[in-house]
Design an enzyme around this catalytic site. Structure first.
Site, short mmCIF file in Angstrom:
data_model
loop_
_atom_site.label_atom_id
_atom_site.label_comp_id
_atom_site.label_asym_id
_atom_site.label_seq_id
_atom_site.Cartn_x
_atom_site.Cartn_y
_atom_site.Cartn_z
N CYS A 48 -5.12 7.84 8.80
CA CYS A 48 -5.51 7.30 10.11
C CYS A 48 -5.30 8.32 11.21
CB CYS A 48 -4.68 6.05 10.42
SG CYS A 48 -5.13 4.65 9.39
N ARG A 54 -9.13 0.14 3.39
CA ARG A 54 -8.18 1.12 2.86
C ARG A 54 -6.83 0.48 2.56
NH1 ARG A 54 -6.91 5.76 6.52
NH2 ARG A 54 -5.37 5.86 4.87
N LYS A 75 0.83 -1.22 0.00
CA LYS A 75 0.00 0.00 0.00
C LYS A 75 0.86 1.26 0.00
CE LYS A 75 -1.91 1.83 4.02
NZ LYS A 75 -1.69 3.25 4.26
N ASN A 76 1.81 1.31 0.92
CA ASN A 76 2.52 2.57 1.11
C ASN A 76 3.53 2.87 0.00
OD1 ASN A 76 0.98 3.14 3.31
ND2 ASN A 76 2.46 2.39 4.81
N ASP A 109 3.45 0.22 12.18
CA ASP A 109 2.24 -0.30 11.54
C ASP A 109 1.93 -1.74 11.94
OD1 ASP A 109 2.12 2.16 10.36
OD2 ASP A 109 2.84 1.51 8.40
N ARG A 128 0.63 14.17 13.31
CA ARG A 128 1.13 13.98 11.95
C ARG A 128 1.37 15.28 11.17
NH1 ARG A 128 -1.85 8.94 9.21
NH2 ARG A 128 0.22 8.56 8.38
C1 EPZ Z 1 4.09 6.55 6.46
O1 EPZ Z 1 3.43 7.70 6.99
C2 EPZ Z 1 3.02 5.50 6.31
N1 EPZ Z 1 1.96 6.02 5.45
C3 EPZ Z 1 2.45 5.15 7.68
O2 EPZ Z 1 1.58 4.05 7.50
C4 EPZ Z 1 3.58 4.71 8.61
O3 EPZ Z 1 3.07 4.53 9.91
C5 EPZ Z 1 4.69 5.77 8.65
O4 EPZ Z 1 5.13 6.08 7.31
C6 EPZ Z 1 5.90 5.33 9.46
O5 EPZ Z 1 6.44 4.17 8.93
C7 EPZ Z 1 2.14 6.06 4.13
O6 EPZ Z 1 3.17 5.67 3.61
C8 EPZ Z 1 1.03 6.56 3.30
P1 EPZ Z 1 6.43 9.61 8.59
P2 EPZ Z 1 4.16 9.09 6.99
O7 EPZ Z 1 6.56 10.87 7.84
O8 EPZ Z 1 5.03 9.17 5.80
C9 EPZ Z 1 6.63 12.77 12.22
C10 EPZ Z 1 -0.33 2.73 7.82
O9 EPZ Z 1 -0.92 2.22 8.79
N2 EPZ Z 1 6.68 13.80 11.18
O10 EPZ Z 1 7.51 8.59 8.46
O11 EPZ Z 1 3.13 10.13 7.18
C11 EPZ Z 1 5.29 12.04 12.22
O12 EPZ Z 1 4.31 12.76 12.95
C12 EPZ Z 1 0.19 4.15 7.87
O13 EPZ Z 1 -0.17 2.15 6.73
C13 EPZ Z 1 6.79 15.13 11.55
O14 EPZ Z 1 6.84 15.48 12.73
O15 EPZ Z 1 5.03 8.96 8.30
C14 EPZ Z 1 5.67 10.73 12.83
O16 EPZ Z 1 5.72 10.88 14.23
C15 EPZ Z 1 -0.14 4.86 9.13
N3 EPZ Z 1 6.86 16.08 10.55
C16 EPZ Z 1 7.09 10.48 12.32
O17 EPZ Z 1 7.57 11.77 11.92
C17 EPZ Z 1 6.80 15.75 9.25
O18 EPZ Z 1 6.86 16.65 8.40
C18 EPZ Z 1 7.18 9.54 11.12
O19 EPZ Z 1 6.26 9.97 10.13
C19 EPZ Z 1 6.69 14.40 8.87
C20 EPZ Z 1 6.63 13.44 9.86
#
Ligand code: EPZ
Length: 438
Positions: A126, A406, A31-32, A314, A131
């Site tokens: 989610c 989803r 998915k991701n 995840d 986020r």
């Molecule tokens: C991706 O989300 C995945 N989603 C998420 O999967 C997954 O949990 C996550 O990566 C971590 O592996 C998709 O790929 C669509 P991040 P993403 O940017 O890219 C913080 C699922 O269940 N952060 O790696 O949004 C953030 O809040 C979903 O399939 C900031 O603070 O995650 C988090 O604490 C849920 N500022 C951490 O970093 C930013 O600008 C990691 O987020 C970006 C992120």
């Protein structure tokens, strides 16, 4: 019924617990990765064929957005799609679609590269914490882009996309991919430091390179992207879904089963493999398959979620369903999201003994769960409840299954093929017209 009430039909999942899962299951595309590959396909004026895309609602929404911005989208096979540029590409994604999922923000990167100007509604996804997208914006700004948050929209514009140097404050999959997309057409070279190491990042880099891009170092903490003026065509296959695979591994073990998953990359599953082995389960990988064989009640283990190659956030909820049945007490520490323990309350309703304190959950193992009526508040919480239902005594009824759809491709039908007693059931509910509008 009150005048303002509307009756509508919904679906829920009903699981009759107690069947050990047995047999062989093919894992579908990630998915991701799939959602980011689709946004990346807007980079090229040529035609690309993407294969191994899962049939899930998040992919469908991304395909809808592609059509809405002017791309031609044709289904070639069950998992195979041809994406070709139309005459004119819009830099504005429809708000009603963009807010449905997180990954709509990947159009910021790809359309910025292509058009120099893009508006995308703040993304959905989610509800598991705040986020923010500050790291995405910081990355775009380093490429000479003006960023504005206005009326619930992210508005980006530049008259000259220029390579830059970015040091991310944390490991972020989304920002790493998004800045990589934008940098792929910027003038000169962009260096991203503290880049995310997730396999999905490598997959998108490989796709960009297959179209003629110049991305080096994906999968390490330093990624170098040299912009190109045009992209060409290619055929590309999405990597297998390591989270789907991990979910089925935990389901196999929780049900006391013996399941072989095919079309996997076992190296992507090392964190979950290590925890299953630590708990006493047998895990046997080959080159592209992995077999999980239950050896009885698991031993408790501690789990701390971390960026790749650590234990993936995840899989935290699916793992909690499994370790809730362990002998002894497991400590779960969620370090990626601030509120991703909602499923603990639902598991407790099924007889689990879990105490949550902030980012920590103490999971005191119980011998069995009992079937109950529970609600999936998000995608992975839904997977957790299916696993608990498969292991429980009696019937578990799960609502909120639109979240599960989803990200898990036909999960009910596929679990049936390995012996699960599980089905979808239509039910009718009434709600006030006012609630529906909100
Ligand atoms: C991706 O989300 C995945 N989603 C998420 O999967 C997954 O949990 C996550 O990566 C971590 O592996 C998709 O790929 C669509 P991040 P993403 O940017 O890219 C913080 C699922 O269940 N952060 O790696 O949004 C953030 O809040 C979903 O399939 C900031 O603070 O995650 C988090 O604490 C849920 N500022 C951490 O970093 C930013 O600008 C990691 O987020 C970006 C992120």
């Amino acid at each position: 019924m009150k005048e303002t009430e509307v009756i509508f039909s919904m679906e829920r999942i009903v699981v009759q617990g107690g069947n050990p899962l047995k047999g062989c299951l093919r894992i579908n595309g990630a998915k991701n990765s799939a959602v980011a590959l689709l946004a990346a396909s807007a980079l090229t004026d040529a035609e690309v064929v993407l294969d191994n895309l899962p049939e899930i609602s998040d992919v469908n929404v991304m395909l809808e957005i592609l059509k809405a911005i002017g791309m031609n989208v044709t289904r070639l096979g069950q998992f195979e799609w041809r994406i070709a540029a139309g005459k004119q590409l819009s830099g504005q994604t429809p708000e009603n679609l963009a807010v449905k999922l997180r990954a709509s923000y990947y159009f910021l990167g790809s359309l910025l590269a292509k058009k120099g100007k893009v508006n995308v509604a703040l993304p959905g996804g989610c509800k598991i914490g705040s986020r923010p997208i500050d790291q995405h914006l910081k990355g775009f700004q380093a490429l000479n882009v003006a960023c504005l948050l206005e009326d619930g929209q992210v508005k980006l514009s530049t008259d000259h996309l220029q390579g830059g140097h970015i040091f991310f404050d944390m490991s972020t999959v989304g920002a790493t991919i998004n800045v990589m997309l934008a940098a792929s057409m910027a003038e000169g070279t962009t260096i991203m430091e503290n880049a995310a190491l997730e396999p999905e990042v490598i997959d998108i880099a490989n796709f960009i390179n297959a179209m003629g891009g110049k991305v080096k170092g994906a999968g390490t903490e330093t990624i170098r992207v040299t912009g190109v003026k045009y992209f060409g065509s290619c055929t590309y296959s999405c990597i297998p879904d390591r989270i789907e695979a991990g979910t089925f591994m935990l389901a196999a073990a929780a049900s006391g089963g013996d399941v072989t998953l095919t079309n996997v990359i076992p190296e992507h599953l090392e964190a979950v493999t290590a925890k299953l082995r630590e708990s006493g389960m047998e895990v046997i990988p080959t080159l592209d398959s992995i077999r999980v064989k239950s050896t009885g009640r698991p031993k408790a283990v501690n789990i701390k979620t971390l960026p790749h190659p650590g234990f993936p956030t995840d899989l935290q909820a699916p793992a909690m369903a499994f370790f809730g049945l362990a002998e002894g007490s497991s400590v779960f520490n969620e370090t990626i999201y601030e509120s991703r323990f909602g499923h603990a309350e639902e598991l407790n309703q099924m007889g689990a003994n879990i105490k949550v304190d902030g980012q920590t959950a103490i999971v005191q193992g119980v011998k069995r769960y009992r079937g109950s009526f529970v609600t999936a508040a998000n995608l992975r919480a839904g997977a957790c409840l299916i696993i608990a239902g498969l292991a429980a005594e009696g019937t578990t009824t799960i609502s909120g299954i639109e979240h599960i759809d989803r990200g898990y491709d036909r999960i009910v039908e596929r679990l049936q093929t390995i012996g699960a007693d599980i089905k979808r059931q239509e039910f009718f509910s009434n709600m006030s017209a006012e609630t529906i509008q909100n």
